[in-house]
Design an enzyme around this catalytic site. Structure first.
Site, PDB file in Angstrom:
ATOM      1  NE  ARG A 104      -1.155   5.325 -13.100  1.00  6.88           N
ATOM      2  CZ  ARG A 104      -1.724   4.639 -14.070  1.00  6.88           C
ATOM      3  NH1 ARG A 104      -2.111   5.239 -15.171  1.00  6.88           N
ATOM      4  NH2 ARG A 104      -1.927   3.350 -13.950  1.00  6.88           N
TER       5      ARG A 104
ATOM      6  CE  LYS B 140      12.330 -11.234 -16.973  1.00  9.26           C
ATOM      7  NZ  LYS B 140      11.303 -11.925 -17.598  1.00  9.26           N
TER       8      LYS B 140
ATOM      9  CG  HIS C   8      15.443 -11.981 -10.816  1.00  2.72           C
ATOM     10  ND1 HIS C   8      14.541 -11.648 -11.782  1.00  2.72           N
ATOM     11  CD2 HIS C   8      15.084 -13.184 -10.351  1.00  2.72           C
ATOM     12  CE1 HIS C   8      13.656 -12.616 -11.894  1.00  2.72           C
ATOM     13  NE2 HIS C   8      13.958 -13.554 -11.044  1.00  2.72           N
TER      14      HIS C   8
ATOM     15  CG  ASP D 201       8.561 -14.620 -18.420  1.00  4.12           C
ATOM     16  OD1 ASP D 201       8.822 -13.527 -17.897  1.00  4.12           O
ATOM     17  OD2 ASP D 201       8.310 -15.653 -17.764  1.00  4.12           O
TER      18      ASP D 201
ATOM     19  CG  HIS E  41      15.632 -15.016 -16.711  1.00  2.35           C
ATOM     20  ND1 HIS E  41      16.037 -13.807 -16.196  1.00  2.35           N
ATOM     21  CD2 HIS E  41      14.296 -15.064 -16.503  1.00  2.35           C
ATOM     22  CE1 HIS E  41      14.997 -13.168 -15.687  1.00  2.35           C
ATOM     23  NE2 HIS E  41      13.931 -13.911 -15.872  1.00  2.35           N
TER      24      HIS E  41
ATOM     25  CE  LYS F 267       4.181 -18.543 -16.647  1.00  2.00           C
ATOM     26  NZ  LYS F 267       4.840 -18.489 -15.352  1.00  2.00           N
TER      27      LYS F 267
HETATM   28  P1  NDP Z   1       2.281  -4.279 -11.758  1.00  2.00           P
HETATM   29  O1  NDP Z   1       1.272  -4.058 -12.821  1.00  2.00           O
HETATM   30  O2  NDP Z   1       1.958  -5.158 -10.599  1.00  2.00           O
HETATM   31  O3  NDP Z   1       2.709  -2.850 -11.129  1.00  2.00           O
HETATM   32  C1  NDP Z   1       2.932  -1.732 -11.923  1.00  2.00           C
HETATM   33  C2  NDP Z   1       3.130  -0.521 -11.032  1.00  2.00           C
HETATM   34  O4  NDP Z   1       3.309   0.609 -11.874  1.00  2.00           O
HETATM   35  C3  NDP Z   1       1.963  -0.199 -10.117  1.00  2.00           C
HETATM   36  O5  NDP Z   1       2.474   0.303  -8.903  1.00  2.00           O
HETATM   37  C4  NDP Z   1       1.238   0.904 -10.874  1.00  2.00           C
HETATM   38  O6  NDP Z   1       0.528   1.654  -9.932  1.00  2.00           O
HETATM   39  C5  NDP Z   1       2.422   1.647 -11.454  1.00  2.00           C
HETATM   40  N1  NDP Z   1       2.111   2.489 -12.612  1.00  2.00           N
HETATM   41  C6  NDP Z   1       1.505   2.139 -13.770  1.00  2.00           C
HETATM   42  N2  NDP Z   1       1.415   3.202 -14.595  1.00  2.00           N
HETATM   43  C7  NDP Z   1       2.008   4.239 -13.937  1.00  2.00           C
HETATM   44  C8  NDP Z   1       2.254   5.596 -14.257  1.00  2.00           C
HETATM   45  N3  NDP Z   1       1.862   6.145 -15.423  1.00  2.00           N
HETATM   46  N4  NDP Z   1       2.883   6.348 -13.341  1.00  2.00           N
HETATM   47  C9  NDP Z   1       3.284   5.844 -12.150  1.00  2.00           C
HETATM   48  N5  NDP Z   1       3.080   4.570 -11.784  1.00  2.00           N
HETATM   49  C10 NDP Z   1       2.452   3.776 -12.666  1.00  2.00           C
HETATM   50  O7  NDP Z   1       3.612  -4.756 -12.506  1.00  2.00           O
HETATM   51  P2  NDP Z   1       4.819  -5.592 -11.904  1.00  2.00           P
HETATM   52  O8  NDP Z   1       5.182  -5.041 -10.583  1.00  2.00           O
HETATM   53  O9  NDP Z   1       4.512  -7.043 -11.983  1.00  2.00           O
HETATM   54  O10 NDP Z   1       5.977  -5.339 -12.970  1.00  2.00           O
HETATM   55  C11 NDP Z   1       6.731  -4.142 -13.007  1.00  2.00           C
HETATM   56  C12 NDP Z   1       7.939  -4.376 -13.911  1.00  2.00           C
HETATM   57  O11 NDP Z   1       8.736  -5.413 -13.374  1.00  2.00           O
HETATM   58  C13 NDP Z   1       7.584  -4.830 -15.329  1.00  2.00           C
HETATM   59  O12 NDP Z   1       8.510  -4.272 -16.221  1.00  2.00           O
HETATM   60  C14 NDP Z   1       7.783  -6.332 -15.289  1.00  2.00           C
HETATM   61  O13 NDP Z   1       8.117  -6.848 -16.550  1.00  2.00           O
HETATM   62  C15 NDP Z   1       8.956  -6.440 -14.329  1.00  2.00           C
HETATM   63  N6  NDP Z   1       9.073  -7.716 -13.640  1.00  2.00           N
HETATM   64  C16 NDP Z   1       8.070  -8.168 -12.823  1.00  2.00           C
HETATM   65  C17 NDP Z   1       8.215  -9.364 -12.148  1.00  2.00           C
HETATM   66  C18 NDP Z   1       7.155  -9.855 -11.224  1.00  2.00           C
HETATM   67  O14 NDP Z   1       7.279 -10.990 -10.748  1.00  2.00           O
HETATM   68  N7  NDP Z   1       6.113  -9.070 -10.941  1.00  2.00           N
HETATM   69  C19 NDP Z   1       9.429 -10.209 -12.306  1.00  2.00           C
HETATM   70  C20 NDP Z   1      10.435  -9.623 -13.168  1.00  2.00           C
HETATM   71  C21 NDP Z   1      10.245  -8.431 -13.795  1.00  2.00           C
HETATM   72  P3  NDP Z   1      -0.622   2.723 -10.335  1.00  2.00           P
HETATM   73  O15 NDP Z   1      -1.454   2.040 -11.388  1.00  2.00           O
HETATM   74  O16 NDP Z   1      -1.292   3.032  -9.067  1.00  2.00           O
HETATM   75  O17 NDP Z   1       0.089   3.902 -10.851  1.00  2.00           O
END
Ligand code: NDP
Length: 461
Positions: A48, A138, A168, A225, A230, A329
């Site tokens: 967004r 996940k 992963h 988690d 995993h 953790k």
């Molecule tokens: P973040 O909160 O860091 O990122 C979320 C992303 O989604 C941002 O780019 C945000 O950007 C975007 N977003 C949120 N709402 C919307 C929307 N309505 N439309 C479009 N974009 C949107 O989360 P993570 O990257 O940490 O996690 C993402 C997924 O990956 C989750 O399901 C998590 O469980 C999984 N995951 C994460 C890991 C990690 O180490 N980070 C490891 C394993 C899995 P914006 O708000 O600008 O739209």
């Protein structure tokens, strides 16, 4: 499916500005491209935030560089990548976004889980080109009911074998190493059963605390988690029967079968689960605040940072063998391993003395290694038994787990992804524990950060 990794395709990352994309997904992609896989890929990021192409390209280039990925294909993808602003839960935005990308298309949902759900609902209204692949992170739902509802929604969008649920820890090297260890020799497999094995432990302990991830972790906790995803996948690989091939259907059938046979030990989640969270402490000279004092944590949620469960696998092979799964953790030492502890020999000849500890097969993850602790005659007096350790380093592969997962997605091969029925099964296994914890039937224990965990690290059983 006809498309393979040599066909130019578009990878559309929804949630492109997030942590997962920057830290894991893009670095994995970079290493993959550098290894020669995925040539001609078009990369499109979307979120967004009002980023422009330049800002996104810098993010891509930085993530590629952080992984040490370099080369013409890496530069080409980073340099031509595009950013399209869109709300992934909005039908109109999605229609515009899909109209702006080339096919065949891979949609990677790097979004918070509830946004992924909303995006899938919106996509059902928009419709997807038939060959589109969907990649999900996940947790897959929040319980077996919502995981099944998500599956229903996904199969309205594309067929199941075009859905990739990422775990992963199922990077190819880990899977292949366990399969090879068990089924590529005649030595180990015959003793991996209830006649010879006393217990199996699967441990994922880390020295890191929350590391600023309260937004996600405080609503998940260690059980969801790590263990629900995993650890259960690793259990399945260790306990499954030999698949005839490593093709997706055979491997995933074997995994699903053994998980269907898995349940809480004695169906007693109160006695055979444990939860705890860390209090303030010190790890390697680093001072850690108590979990409840970390930024963004709501102490009222009672989120655990260490979870332990004991499981039974109701099969001829494993009946009576407890599988103890633990994830924690902020504990004293990093430990990611499966430990298979063998029963004592039926009789040690009189005249040999000094039997001290059981024989153990230990499998380490990331990096992958193998250790066999076995009782033999010691280096000194040959009438005295001493344990020795046979030690081997296993191939971890040159490509990190996210790169390995993406390689399969680009190839249209779902072998390493979690099948829909398995996602539901994993929730079914842990649900009695989650219910017992919700009802406060299991106390929330405490352990100082940097310690071995509650009860001095002693396992539950
Ligand atoms: P973040 O909160 O860091 O990122 C979320 C992303 O989604 C941002 O780019 C945000 O950007 C975007 N977003 C949120 N709402 C919307 C929307 N309505 N439309 C479009 N974009 C949107 O989360 P993570 O990257 O940490 O996690 C993402 C997924 O990956 C989750 O399901 C998590 O469980 C999984 N995951 C994460 C890991 C990690 O180490 N980070 C490891 C394993 C899995 P914006 O708000 O600008 O739209």
């Amino acid at each position: 499916m006809a498309t393979d990794s040599s066909t130019p395709q578009t990878l559309l990352i929804l949630g492109a500005s997030g942590d997962l994309a920057a830290r894991l997904l893009l670095p994995g992609l970079g290493v993959l491209l550098a290894s020669g896989v995925g040539g001609g890929l078009a990369l499109v990021g979307s979120a967004r935030e009002s980023w422009d192409d330049d800002r996104w390209r810098k993010r891509v280039a930085d993530s590629f560089a952080a992984a040490g990925a370099a080369g013409p294909e890496v530069d080409a993808v980073a340099g031509t990548s595009r950013y399209v602003r869109a709300d992934a839960s909005d039908e109109e935005d999605l229609r515009r976004l899909l109209g702006a990308v080339e096919q065949p298309l891979i949609v990677y949902f790097a979004l918070p889980p509830r946004v992924t759900m909303a995006a899938c609902r919106a996509l059902a209204g928009v419709g997807l080109p038939s060959r589109t692949r969907l990649v999900l992170e996940k947790p897959f739902g929040t319980d077996s009911g919502s995981a099944a509802a998500l599956n229903d929604l996904l199969t309205r969008l594309v067929p199941e074998d075009q859905v990739f649920r990422v775990d992963h820890y199922l990077g190819m090297s880990t899977v292949l190493n366990i399969v090879g260890l068990r089924f590529a020799n005649r030595i180990l497999e015959p003793v991996l059963d209830g006649r010879h094995v006393e217990t199996v432990d699967i441990v994922f302990d880390e020295t890191l605390g929350l590391e600023g991830r309260a937004g996600y972790y405080d609503t998940a906790g260690a059980l969801v988690d790590m263990i629900q995803s995993h650890s259960l996948q690793v259990l399945a690989l260790l306990a499954m029967e030999a698949p005839s091939t490593l093709e997706a259907r055979d491997l995933r059938d074997a995994i699903a079968q053994v998980l269907r046979a898995t349940r809480i030990w004695q169906d007693d989640p109160i006695s055979f689960s444990r939860r705890a969270r860390y209090s303030a402490g010190e790890i390697d000279g680093r001072r850690l605040p108590a979990y409840v004092d970390e930024e963004g944590v709501d102490p009222g949620r009672g989120t655990e940072t260490l979870a332990e469960v004991v499981l039974a696998v109701d099969t001829w092979r494993w009946a009576g063998v407890p599988f103890r799964l633990r994830a924690g953790k902020a504990v004293s030492a990093l430990r990611k391993e499966a430990v298979i502890t063998f029963k004592q020999p039926p009789w040690v000849p009189t005249g040999l003395t000094g039997y001290q500890r059981p024989d153990r097969l230990r499998i380490g993850f990331d990096p992958d290694w193998l250790r066999l602790d076995v009782n033999v005659n010691g280096p000194g007096d040959p009438s005295v038994i001493d344990p020795i350790t046979l030690d081997a380093t296993l191939g971890s592969g040159d490509v990190p787990p996210y790169g390995q997962v993406l390689a399969r997605v680009l190839d249209g091969d779902p072998t390493l992804s979690v099948r829909g029925d398995t996602a539901v099964e994993c929730w079914r296994i842990v649900e009695p524990v989650l219910a017992a914890w919700r009802n406060d039937e299991v106390p929330l224990e405490s352990y100082p950060a940097g310690s071995t965990g509650p009860d001095a690290g002693r396992p539950l059983l």
